[in-house]
Write a protein that holds these residues in place. Structure first.
Motif, PDB file in Angstrom:
ATOM      1  N   THR A  90       0.831  -1.201   0.000  1.00 49.84           N
ATOM      2  CA  THR A  90       0.000   0.000   0.000  1.00 49.84           C
ATOM      3  C   THR A  90       0.869   1.257   0.000  1.00 49.84           C
ATOM      4  O   THR A  90       2.092   1.190   0.120  1.00 49.84           O
ATOM      5  CB  THR A  90      -0.939  -0.010   1.206  1.00 49.84           C
ATOM      6  OG1 THR A  90      -0.172  -0.163   2.410  1.00 49.84           O
ATOM      7  CG2 THR A  90      -1.922  -1.164   1.101  1.00 49.84           C
ATOM      8  N   ASP A  91       0.203   2.405  -0.108  1.00 53.67           N
ATOM      9  CA  ASP A  91       0.931   3.668  -0.261  1.00 53.67           C
ATOM     10  C   ASP A  91       1.487   4.202   1.052  1.00 53.67           C
ATOM     11  O   ASP A  91       2.460   4.957   1.048  1.00 53.67           O
ATOM     12  CB  ASP A  91       0.011   4.735  -0.883  1.00 53.67           C
ATOM     13  CG  ASP A  91      -0.386   4.385  -2.307  1.00 53.67           C
ATOM     14  OD1 ASP A  91       0.393   3.670  -2.966  1.00 53.67           O
ATOM     15  OD2 ASP A  91      -1.464   4.818  -2.752  1.00 53.67           O
ATOM     16  N   ARG A  92       0.875   3.862   2.164  1.00 54.56           N
ATOM     17  CA  ARG A  92       1.277   4.440   3.450  1.00 54.56           C
ATOM     18  C   ARG A  92       1.728   3.353   4.411  1.00 54.56           C
ATOM     19  O   ARG A  92       1.334   2.197   4.288  1.00 54.56           O
ATOM     20  CB  ARG A  92       0.100   5.219   4.077  1.00 54.56           C
ATOM     21  CG  ARG A  92      -0.395   6.372   3.232  1.00 54.56           C
ATOM     22  CD  ARG A  92      -1.551   7.073   3.929  1.00 54.56           C
ATOM     23  NE  ARG A  92      -2.060   8.199   3.145  1.00 54.56           N
ATOM     24  CZ  ARG A  92      -2.990   8.107   2.211  1.00 54.56           C
ATOM     25  NH1 ARG A  92      -3.535   6.932   1.946  1.00 54.56           N
ATOM     26  NH2 ARG A  92      -3.390   9.163   1.535  1.00 54.56           N
ATOM     27  N   TYR A  93       2.550   3.760   5.374  1.00 51.56           N
ATOM     28  CA  TYR A  93       2.988   2.856   6.426  1.00 51.56           C
ATOM     29  C   TYR A  93       3.253   3.671   7.685  1.00 51.56           C
ATOM     30  O   TYR A  93       3.438   4.895   7.644  1.00 51.56           O
ATOM     31  CB  TYR A  93       4.239   2.074   6.018  1.00 51.56           C
ATOM     32  CG  TYR A  93       5.459   2.929   5.759  1.00 51.56           C
ATOM     33  CD1 TYR A  93       6.280   3.359   6.797  1.00 51.56           C
ATOM     34  CD2 TYR A  93       5.791   3.317   4.464  1.00 51.56           C
ATOM     35  CE1 TYR A  93       7.385   4.148   6.570  1.00 51.56           C
ATOM     36  CE2 TYR A  93       6.898   4.102   4.219  1.00 51.56           C
ATOM     37  CZ  TYR A  93       7.700   4.513   5.265  1.00 51.56           C
ATOM     38  OH  TYR A  93       8.791   5.313   5.029  1.00 51.56           O
ATOM     39  N   THR A  94       3.259   3.003   8.820  1.00 47.29           N
ATOM     40  CA  THR A  94       3.621   3.603  10.094  1.00 47.29           C
ATOM     41  C   THR A  94       4.693   2.746  10.745  1.00 47.29           C
ATOM     42  O   THR A  94       4.685   1.515  10.622  1.00 47.29           O
ATOM     43  CB  THR A  94       2.407   3.704  11.039  1.00 47.29           C
ATOM     44  OG1 THR A  94       1.848   2.402  11.223  1.00 47.29           O
ATOM     45  CG2 THR A  94       1.351   4.640  10.468  1.00 47.29           C
ATOM     46  N   ALA A  95       5.613   3.400  11.438  1.00 51.16           N
ATOM     47  CA  ALA A  95       6.689   2.713  12.142  1.00 51.16           C
ATOM     48  C   ALA A  95       6.806   3.343  13.527  1.00 51.16           C
ATOM     49  O   ALA A  95       7.031   4.548  13.647  1.00 51.16           O
ATOM     50  CB  ALA A  95       8.004   2.823  11.386  1.00 51.16           C
TER      51      ALA A  95
END
Length: 458
Positions: A90-95
């Motif tokens: 997908t286009d977004r991620y969180t870390a």
């Protein structure tokens, strides 16, 4: 130490030792077929598909090589792998960096964001051309390995100062395992120059649906090999049938009695010369007819009869449709990809919607979940090397096929829910900001966690 202190110390986990990681790249890039030589230009492989019978790929040395060839050559299998990659990444991620008790660690998260930006966008400009891949490019390479071979492997490369530098994907087709005395597995990379020991904490390997009776992973699309061969053989047969039966052809009939009268008198008693004469006449007629263009006129003697040959009223459409549907059904099952995604679907919109939802579940489990797992492990080591006793949670955003304008209402509901949790103090400000914007709070931000600002507070 009191008795109570000893009891608390007994239930605490021992601290994780600092990993010892070499400050250089261990594995060779998988595209190198021999030992690196700066004087040699790397060859470009060309499958020459315009002149290659795809069914000959069944003679490859193992199933992994066959799968790799078919993913390049088969339109159906290539579309299935392509759909998995485009859907699962997908286009977004969180870390987010968390302490070992699960609480949010803002300082480690700030260092984590710096590490990701360095590996994703920045490179080591002192090296000249940087061969490091961005996070999305690494994701695409690893996801393709997952779909094709059922596992993926990457190495966290450090610079000379011991800081994380880049991620180096390694093809699992070069990975072999050796069993130790205690039953653990030690990986090595097989190259033409020999074996490279990968028994280091900076090498990460994940497998999909691992068979406990085998040390190596199996491809989820391996069962599609026979279906692809069947489909390609049917396509080849259909191509030959179309040329021989469906397309009209010119049929020429030569009046042998009239042709015999035109035989030169000097060869009338020579059987071999007569045969050569007949062959010459037939060859000339074939050459003329085969070289005609649609607008050319056809002029011939009455000793030659020309007609148009076609298949008349004969039709095999029902039989062909049955074989085609059988091939498509086997392909969709073997490739774990619904017919609506591969372009075979001819059912109602409700069935297509259900198939799309099932494929999203497949892509989430095969690609997204495994990428989250391997990136979380890689980035955990990267931040721990910077002195933080934390673990990293890396997550790609959930798969959603709806357009952004349609999702805006759902995002508003999510924003309201996060602000409610922030208002009552169940979320940290930095964690809420990461959920909403993907970034840490800006300079000058006033903490709002627990202030009840959504419920009439200050």
């Amino acid at each position: 130490m009191s008795l109570l202190d000893r009891l608390f110390a007994a239930v605490k986990l021992a601290p994780t030792p600092t990993p010892k990681v070499p400050r250089k790249s261990l594995a060779l890039p998988s595209f190198l077929k021999s030992a690196p030589n700066p004087a040699n230009v790397l060859p470009r492989e060309d499958a020459r598909l315009a002149n290659t019978d795809v069914t000959t790929f069944r003679t490859e040395q193992d199933s992994r090589a066959t799968i790799r060839k078919f993913v390049e050559a088969s339109p159906d299998l290539s579309a299935a792998v392509f759909a998995y990659l485009r859907t699962g990444i997908t286009d977004r991620y969180t870390a987010v960096a968390r302490n070992l008790d699960g609480t949010f660690n803002p300082e480690a998260t700030a260092s984590l964001q710096a590490v990701i930006q360095r590996m994703d966008v920045l490179g080591d400009y002192t090296e000249g051309y940087s061969s490091g891949l961005s996070l999305r490019s690494v994701s695409e390479s690893l996801a393709k390995e997952l779909v094709m071979y059922g596992s993926c492997c990457t190495e966290l490369v450090l610079d000379k100062s011991g800081m994380p530098k880049r991620l180096q994907p390694i093809s699992v087709t070069q990975i072999e395992f050796k069993a130790e005395k205690d039953g653990t597995l030690k990986p090595v990379q097989k190259t033409s120059a020999g074996e490279i020991d990968l028994d280091w904490p900076s090498v990460f390997y994940v497998a999909l649906d691992q068979n406990l009776l085998q040390p190596y992973s199996s491809s989820p699309i391996e069962s599609a090999i026979q279906a692809v061969l069947f489909a390609e053989e049917f396509t080849n047969d259909l191509r030959r049938v179309i040329k021989k039966v469906l397309h009209p052809r010119q049929q020429v009939v030569i009046d042998e009695e009239k042709l015999r009268r035109s035989i030169p008198s000097d060869i009338i008693n020579d059987p071999e010369a007569i045969t050569s004469f007949y062959n010459s006449v037939i060859s000339n007629i074939e050459q003329k007819l085969n070289g005609l263009r649609p607008e050319d006129a056809l002029v011939y003697l009455d000793s030659i009869g020309v007609s148009l040959d076609n298949n008349g009223n004969a039709s095999l459409s029902d039989e062909w449709n049955f074989v085609k549907e059988t091939a498509h059904a086997r392909l969709t099952s073997g490739a774990k990809t619904p017919a609506a995604v591969m372009g075979f679907g001819a059912a109602s919109s409700n069935i297509a919607s259900t198939e799309s939802l099932l494929f999203m579940k497949n892509a989430s489990g095969v690609v997204t979940a495994k990428l989250n797992e391997i990136f979380s492990r890689c980035l955990t080591l990267a931040v721990r090397l910077m002195g933080y006793d934390i673990v990293v949670e890396f997550r790609y955003s959930p798969i959603d096929l709806r357009p952004d304008t349609e999702l805006e209402a759902f995002r508003a509901q999510k924003t309201s829910r996060i602000l409610d949790l922030l208002s009552v103090g169940m979320l940290d400000d930095a964690e809420a900001c990461l959920e909403l914007t993907g970034k840490l709070p800006p300079a000058g931000y006033q903490n709002l966690s627990g202030t009840m600002f959504r419920h009439g507070g200050s």
